[in-house]
Structure formats: C-alpha cells, structure tokens
Write a protein that holds these residues in place. Structure first.
Motif, PDB file in Angstrom:
ATOM      1  N   PHE A   1      11.806  11.667   6.256  1.00  0.00           N
ATOM      2  CA  PHE A   1      12.629  10.576   6.784  1.00  0.00           C
ATOM      3  C   PHE A   1      12.263  10.284   8.240  1.00  0.00           C
ATOM      4  O   PHE A   1      12.155   9.127   8.648  1.00  0.00           O
ATOM      5  CB  PHE A   1      14.116  10.924   6.691  1.00  0.00           C
ATOM      6  CG  PHE A   1      14.641  10.981   5.282  1.00  0.00           C
ATOM      7  CD1 PHE A   1      14.052  10.232   4.273  1.00  0.00           C
ATOM      8  CD2 PHE A   1      15.729  11.790   4.964  1.00  0.00           C
ATOM      9  CE1 PHE A   1      14.529  10.293   2.968  1.00  0.00           C
ATOM     10  CE2 PHE A   1      16.213  11.850   3.676  1.00  0.00           C
ATOM     11  CZ  PHE A   1      15.618  11.092   2.671  1.00  0.00           C
ATOM     12  N   PHE A   2      12.074  11.352   9.019  1.00  0.00           N
ATOM     13  CA  PHE A   2      11.718  11.146  10.433  1.00  0.00           C
ATOM     14  C   PHE A   2      10.280  10.663  10.563  1.00  0.00           C
ATOM     15  O   PHE A   2       9.981   9.800  11.392  1.00  0.00           O
ATOM     16  CB  PHE A   2      11.909  12.441  11.223  1.00  0.00           C
ATOM     17  CG  PHE A   2      11.708  12.273  12.698  1.00  0.00           C
ATOM     18  CD1 PHE A   2      12.757  11.856  13.504  1.00  0.00           C
ATOM     19  CD2 PHE A   2      10.474  12.519  13.283  1.00  0.00           C
ATOM     20  CE1 PHE A   2      12.568  11.685  14.871  1.00  0.00           C
ATOM     21  CE2 PHE A   2      10.283  12.355  14.645  1.00  0.00           C
ATOM     22  CZ  PHE A   2      11.335  11.932  15.448  1.00  0.00           C
ATOM     23  N   ALA A   3       9.385  11.216   9.751  1.00  0.00           N
ATOM     24  CA  ALA A   3       7.980  10.819   9.828  1.00  0.00           C
ATOM     25  C   ALA A   3       7.789   9.357   9.457  1.00  0.00           C
ATOM     26  O   ALA A   3       6.832   8.713   9.904  1.00  0.00           O
ATOM     27  CB  ALA A   3       7.138  11.703   8.906  1.00  0.00           C
ATOM     28  N   ALA A   4       8.702   8.803   8.657  1.00  0.00           N
ATOM     29  CA  ALA A   4       8.589   7.402   8.240  1.00  0.00           C
ATOM     30  C   ALA A   4       8.947   6.436   9.364  1.00  0.00           C
ATOM     31  O   ALA A   4       8.664   5.242   9.262  1.00  0.00           O
ATOM     32  CB  ALA A   4       9.488   7.147   7.037  1.00  0.00           C
ATOM     33  N   MET A   5       9.562   6.929  10.440  1.00  0.00           N
ATOM     34  CA  MET A   5       9.922   6.067  11.565  1.00  0.00           C
ATOM     35  C   MET A   5       8.697   5.774  12.422  1.00  0.00           C
ATOM     36  O   MET A   5       7.877   6.653  12.671  1.00  0.00           O
ATOM     37  CB  MET A   5      11.003   6.746  12.416  1.00  0.00           C
ATOM     38  CG  MET A   5      12.293   7.061  11.661  1.00  0.00           C
ATOM     39  SD  MET A   5      13.133   5.598  11.063  1.00  0.00           S
ATOM     40  CE  MET A   5      13.484   4.756  12.587  1.00  0.00           C
ATOM     41  N   ASP A   6       8.589   4.542  12.876  1.00  0.00           N
ATOM     42  CA  ASP A   6       7.476   4.129  13.733  1.00  0.00           C
ATOM     43  C   ASP A   6       7.679   4.703  15.133  1.00  0.00           C
ATOM     44  O   ASP A   6       8.702   4.430  15.770  1.00  0.00           O
ATOM     45  CB  ASP A   6       7.414   2.598  13.789  1.00  0.00           C
ATOM     46  CG  ASP A   6       6.208   2.092  14.570  1.00  0.00           C
ATOM     47  OD1 ASP A   6       5.419   2.925  15.056  1.00  0.00           O
ATOM     48  OD2 ASP A   6       6.066   0.857  14.699  1.00  0.00           O
TER      49      ASP A   6
ATOM     50  N   LYS B   1      -0.625  -1.304  -1.058  1.00  0.00           N
ATOM     51  CA  LYS B   1      -1.091  -2.665  -0.770  1.00  0.00           C
ATOM     52  C   LYS B   1      -2.310  -3.039  -1.599  1.00  0.00           C
ATOM     53  O   LYS B   1      -2.555  -4.218  -1.850  1.00  0.00           O
ATOM     54  CB  LYS B   1      -1.432  -2.795   0.716  1.00  0.00           C
ATOM     55  CG  LYS B   1      -0.219  -2.814   1.629  1.00  0.00           C
ATOM     56  CD  LYS B   1      -0.648  -2.974   3.079  1.00  0.00           C
ATOM     57  CE  LYS B   1       0.568  -3.011   4.005  1.00  0.00           C
ATOM     58  NZ  LYS B   1       0.159  -3.144   5.429  1.00  0.00           N
ATOM     59  N   ALA B   2      -3.082  -2.039  -2.040  1.00  0.00           N
ATOM     60  CA  ALA B   2      -4.332  -2.300  -2.760  1.00  0.00           C
ATOM     61  C   ALA B   2      -4.163  -2.301  -4.277  1.00  0.00           C
ATOM     62  O   ALA B   2      -5.150  -2.233  -5.004  1.00  0.00           O
ATOM     63  CB  ALA B   2      -5.382  -1.257  -2.355  1.00  0.00           C
ATOM     64  N   ILE B   3      -2.941  -2.380  -4.765  1.00  0.00           N
ATOM     65  CA  ILE B   3      -2.743  -2.353  -6.221  1.00  0.00           C
ATOM     66  C   ILE B   3      -3.269  -3.627  -6.856  1.00  0.00           C
ATOM     67  O   ILE B   3      -3.360  -4.683  -6.212  1.00  0.00           O
ATOM     68  CB  ILE B   3      -1.248  -2.161  -6.572  1.00  0.00           C
ATOM     69  CG1 ILE B   3      -0.409  -3.328  -6.040  1.00  0.00           C
ATOM     70  CG2 ILE B   3      -0.732  -0.840  -6.057  1.00  0.00           C
ATOM     71  CD1 ILE B   3       1.036  -3.276  -6.459  1.00  0.00           C
ATOM     72  N   THR B   4      -3.618  -3.551  -8.127  1.00  0.00           N
ATOM     73  CA  THR B   4      -4.153  -4.697  -8.853  1.00  0.00           C
ATOM     74  C   THR B   4      -3.022  -5.644  -9.256  1.00  0.00           C
ATOM     75  O   THR B   4      -1.839  -5.318  -9.172  1.00  0.00           O
ATOM     76  CB  THR B   4      -4.896  -4.224 -10.115  1.00  0.00           C
ATOM     77  OG1 THR B   4      -3.963  -3.567 -10.992  1.00  0.00           O
ATOM     78  CG2 THR B   4      -6.010  -3.249  -9.750  1.00  0.00           C
ATOM     79  N   ASP B   5      -3.415  -6.833  -9.712  1.00  0.00           N
ATOM     80  CA  ASP B   5      -2.424  -7.813 -10.164  1.00  0.00           C
ATOM     81  C   ASP B   5      -1.647  -7.297 -11.368  1.00  0.00           C
ATOM     82  O   ASP B   5      -0.449  -7.556 -11.506  1.00  0.00           O
ATOM     83  CB  ASP B   5      -3.117  -9.133 -10.527  1.00  0.00           C
ATOM     84  CG  ASP B   5      -3.691  -9.832  -9.295  1.00  0.00           C
ATOM     85  OD1 ASP B   5      -3.226  -9.522  -8.181  1.00  0.00           O
ATOM     86  OD2 ASP B   5      -4.587 -10.681  -9.452  1.00  0.00           O
TER      87      ASP B   5
ATOM     88  N   ASP C   1       1.224   6.723   5.797  1.00  0.00           N
ATOM     89  CA  ASP C   1       0.404   5.540   6.098  1.00  0.00           C
ATOM     90  C   ASP C   1      -0.655   5.321   5.028  1.00  0.00           C
ATOM     91  O   ASP C   1      -0.949   4.178   4.639  1.00  0.00           O
ATOM     92  CB  ASP C   1      -0.263   5.693   7.465  1.00  0.00           C
ATOM     93  CG  ASP C   1       0.743   5.634   8.611  1.00  0.00           C
ATOM     94  OD1 ASP C   1       1.847   5.080   8.390  1.00  0.00           O
ATOM     95  OD2 ASP C   1       0.432   6.137   9.711  1.00  0.00           O
ATOM     96  N   GLU C   2      -1.240   6.410   4.544  1.00  0.00           N
ATOM     97  CA  GLU C   2      -2.242   6.299   3.474  1.00  0.00           C
ATOM     98  C   GLU C   2      -1.612   5.776   2.185  1.00  0.00           C
ATOM     99  O   GLU C   2      -2.212   4.967   1.468  1.00  0.00           O
ATOM    100  CB  GLU C   2      -2.886   7.671   3.228  1.00  0.00           C
ATOM    101  CG  GLU C   2      -3.771   8.144   4.371  1.00  0.00           C
ATOM    102  CD  GLU C   2      -4.246   9.573   4.176  1.00  0.00           C
ATOM    103  OE1 GLU C   2      -3.778  10.219   3.204  1.00  0.00           O
ATOM    104  OE2 GLU C   2      -5.079  10.046   4.982  1.00  0.00           O
ATOM    105  N   GLN C   3      -0.389   6.228   1.903  1.00  0.00           N
ATOM    106  CA  GLN C   3       0.303   5.746   0.705  1.00  0.00           C
ATOM    107  C   GLN C   3       0.623   4.265   0.809  1.00  0.00           C
ATOM    108  O   GLN C   3       0.596   3.543  -0.202  1.00  0.00           O
ATOM    109  CB  GLN C   3       1.590   6.558   0.497  1.00  0.00           C
ATOM    110  CG  GLN C   3       1.354   8.007   0.111  1.00  0.00           C
ATOM    111  CD  GLN C   3       0.554   8.123  -1.178  1.00  0.00           C
ATOM    112  OE1 GLN C   3       0.910   7.552  -2.196  1.00  0.00           O
ATOM    113  NE2 GLN C   3      -0.541   8.881  -1.130  1.00  0.00           N
ATOM    114  N   LYS C   4       0.922   3.790   2.010  1.00  0.00           N
ATOM    115  CA  LYS C   4       1.162   2.357   2.209  1.00  0.00           C
ATOM    116  C   LYS C   4      -0.089   1.555   1.887  1.00  0.00           C
ATOM    117  O   LYS C   4      -0.022   0.500   1.247  1.00  0.00           O
ATOM    118  CB  LYS C   4       1.586   2.083   3.656  1.00  0.00           C
ATOM    119  CG  LYS C   4       3.002   2.505   3.983  1.00  0.00           C
ATOM    120  CD  LYS C   4       3.330   2.160   5.423  1.00  0.00           C
ATOM    121  CE  LYS C   4       4.728   2.628   5.806  1.00  0.00           C
ATOM    122  NZ  LYS C   4       5.030   2.332   7.236  1.00  0.00           N
TER     123      LYS C   4
END
Length: 355
Positions: free
Chosen positions: A110-115, A171-175, A164-167
């Motif tokens: 939860f904390f790591a997800a904060m910018d 974003k790179a998922i197919t249609d 960040d890698e999971q994001k």
C-alpha cells in the motif's frame, strides 16, 4: 478540340446541367444503398437496459405508503474486491531483505504504491502526517517483536519497482485481453449494478466495495496514511423487502452480517469503515427515481420559500435590533446567508477532518 477559326467549341448549357443532375442522383442512390446495408444501430445490453429504464415515469407512478421510500426492493448486494495475492518481492530494512507474511506484505505494498513525488509524499506538509500514520498502523500489523522498528531504515524501492513493471504489463495487453477485462466488468455490473424497486429496474450507484489501502484524504487530512481495512461480508447489513430472497454472498465461506427490512431508508447496504468510524452506504444512482423525488421535494420547498421570503427578511431585520444577544446573533447569521447567498453545511470536527 478547336474549330478551324481557333475558337474552342462550348458545350450546350442544358447538356451540362443534365449531366450534373445525373451525378447527384447516382451519389444519392449510392448513399441510400450504404444506409440500407448498415441497417439499424445495434445497442449493447447496457444501452438496451438504459433505454428500457427511461420508459419508467416515476412522477406518474403511485407513491409508496407515507414515511416509506419503497414497498418492495430486491438486489444482489455489494460486490467485494478479490483477495490479496502475494507477489513475493521483499522490502529492505537497514539494507537487508525482510521476509513478510501476506498480510504484512499487503500493507507494505500500500505504501509502495504511493508516488514519492505525488501530492501526499511529495508535499513537505502532508508527507510527515502520512508517514507517521502509516508506520503506526504498519507496526501494529507487524507486531511488537518484529525487526522493523524505524521508518528511516525502511526501503520500499523493490516493491515499488515491481508495481511499476506490473503497470507496464497491464498497459501492453492485447485487444483480446482488453475485451475480456471489459466483459468481466460488465458481468459484475449486470449482477450487482441494478436493483428491482417496486416492480421497475433502478441503477445502483456504488456497487463495488471500497478496496483496502492507505487512506489518502483531501488537503492536510489528519488521518491520511492510515490503513483502510478490508471490509468482510459479516460487517455489511443488507436492506431488502421481507418478501425478497436474501442474495447469496459472493465471497465463499462468508455470509451477510444482518438482513434488514426497513422501507423508511433509501440505502441498500450499510457498513462501518475503520478510519473515521463512519457508516458507508450502497445507494441507487443519481439518475434514480429516489434522487428525482428528493429534487422535487427541494424545489417545492424553494417555491414555498419564494412566497415567504419578504416575511422572513422583515423578521430578521427587526431582530437585528433585539435586546437578546442570541437573537441578534441568529438574525446576523440569517442576514449574511441571505445577502451572500451562502449554502449552509454541517458542522465539522476540526480534530477529525481536514479544512
């Protein structure tokens, strides 16, 4: 071609006009053919349901008994978020990797997800509040005997890098994958996003339970950073009519906390969140008949106010000169509200809420 005298031969005006007319007719016929091929617009399931609900004219319907908001109500309850899946990435403490349980890892995530440069941790005023509240709750999750004791020695970088890698992966998922995700959301919406109220369909506003995480708040909220706990079905009260079947809980091995049959309230589900210890509600959407009836009541009250405003103004102006200090204060407040067209809100607890 030119004639012998060198002048160009002009086409007759009638022939040119006729040719243009033929072109227009041919283009119009081709356009109509394309329209016929397209056919009528095809609506998806959500659009068809939306158009069907618009056919219900609530202002012409019979009102429920006095003091009641509805006579019969049926719905599927609230949709809960999926359980936490551990990623196995370890945080660092004093330069060393620390093994965490799934519950502890979730809190650290939860904390790591904060910018770090965001509006909470990147702000010199809010960052100390956020960190203090988070670490207090984090230590409560870890326990008194845990090795992590000082926030300054904590390094959430490895977990943040993993997120960040999971994001980037998402974003790179197919249609095809994007369509599959949309279908899953629609399935949830069709199950939980509608309620049957007095024989007609109504759209539910917030049918997704709030997921756990670090509380962010607005402005310099004194409780930002505290951990929002996961809400269990046993904490949720569900409000339906007595004749309606109790919906099956979507979380295996769990059950609703309490079924209620209270037609005097509008909410469908109720639970208490742990940050401010306040009740939260699942209610119908803003375009529902409940909202329309509420707005109608406000407009009717405003119409009554319009007919009595001169009397009210004369009353508070007279009270401005009253011998009673309290009456003068009330009259002054009325004068300020009237002259500045202020919207009066509720009182705030300055220790619990932000400005």
């Amino acid at each position: 071609k030119k004639e012998k005298n060198g002048k160009s031969k002009k086409k007759p005006a009638a022939a040119a006009t006729a040719k243009k007319s033929v072109k227009r007719k041919s283009s119009a016929s081709s356009a109509s053919a394309v329209k016929k091929e397209r056919g009528l617009k095809q609506f998806d399931k959500a659009e068809r349901i939306s158009h069907a609900m618009q056919a219900y004219l609530w202002w012409n319907a019979e009102d429920p008994p006095e003091g009641c908001q509805w006579s019969k109500m049926e719905h599927a309850g609230v949709s809960f978020p999926e359980g936490y899946e551990p990623h196995g990435v370890r945080m660092l403490y004093d330069g060393e990797e620390v093994e965490l349980t799934p519950v502890e890892e979730e809190a650290a995530t939860f904390f790591a997800a904060m910018d770090p440069e965001g509006m909470h941790l990147g702000n010199a005023k809010t960052a100390p509040i956020f960190i203090k509240n988070f670490f207090k709750d984090f230590r409560a999750v870890l326990g008194k005997q845990h090795v992590i004791r000082d926030f300054k020695k904590c390094d959430f970088g490895p977990i943040r890098k993993h997120l960040d890698e999971q994001k980037m992966v998402r974003k790179a998922i197919t249609d095809a994958e994007r369509k599959q995700n949309k279908d899953v959301k629609n399935t949830t919406m069709f199950k939980f996003g509608y309620s049957l109220v007095d024989g007609h369909l109504e759209k539910v506003g917030n049918y997704n339970m709030e997921p756990p995480g670090a509380f962010r708040g607005r402005g310099e909220h004194p409780k930002m950073g505290k951990l929002k706990q996961r809400v269990a079905p046993e904490q949720v009260m569900i409000n339906i009519s007595e004749c309606a079947p109790v919906p099956k809980c979507s979380v295996p091995g769990h059950a609703w906390g309490e079924p209620r049959h209270d037609p005097t309230v509008q909410w469908l589900c109720q639970w208490t969140e742990n940050i401010n210890n306040m009740n939260k509600y699942m209610q119908l959407a803003a375009q529902s008949s409940f909202k329309g009836k509420s707005d109608r009541s406000k407009y009717n009250k405003a119409a009554k106010l319009c007919g009595n405003i001169d009397k009210i103004r004369a009353d508070y102006k007279k009270n401005l000169k009253s011998k009673s200090h309290e009456t003068r204060q009330l009259a002054t407040a009325m004068w300020v509200i009237d002259r500045l067209a202020l919207r009066v809100g509720g009182e705030k607890d300055t220790d619990e809420e932000a400005d």
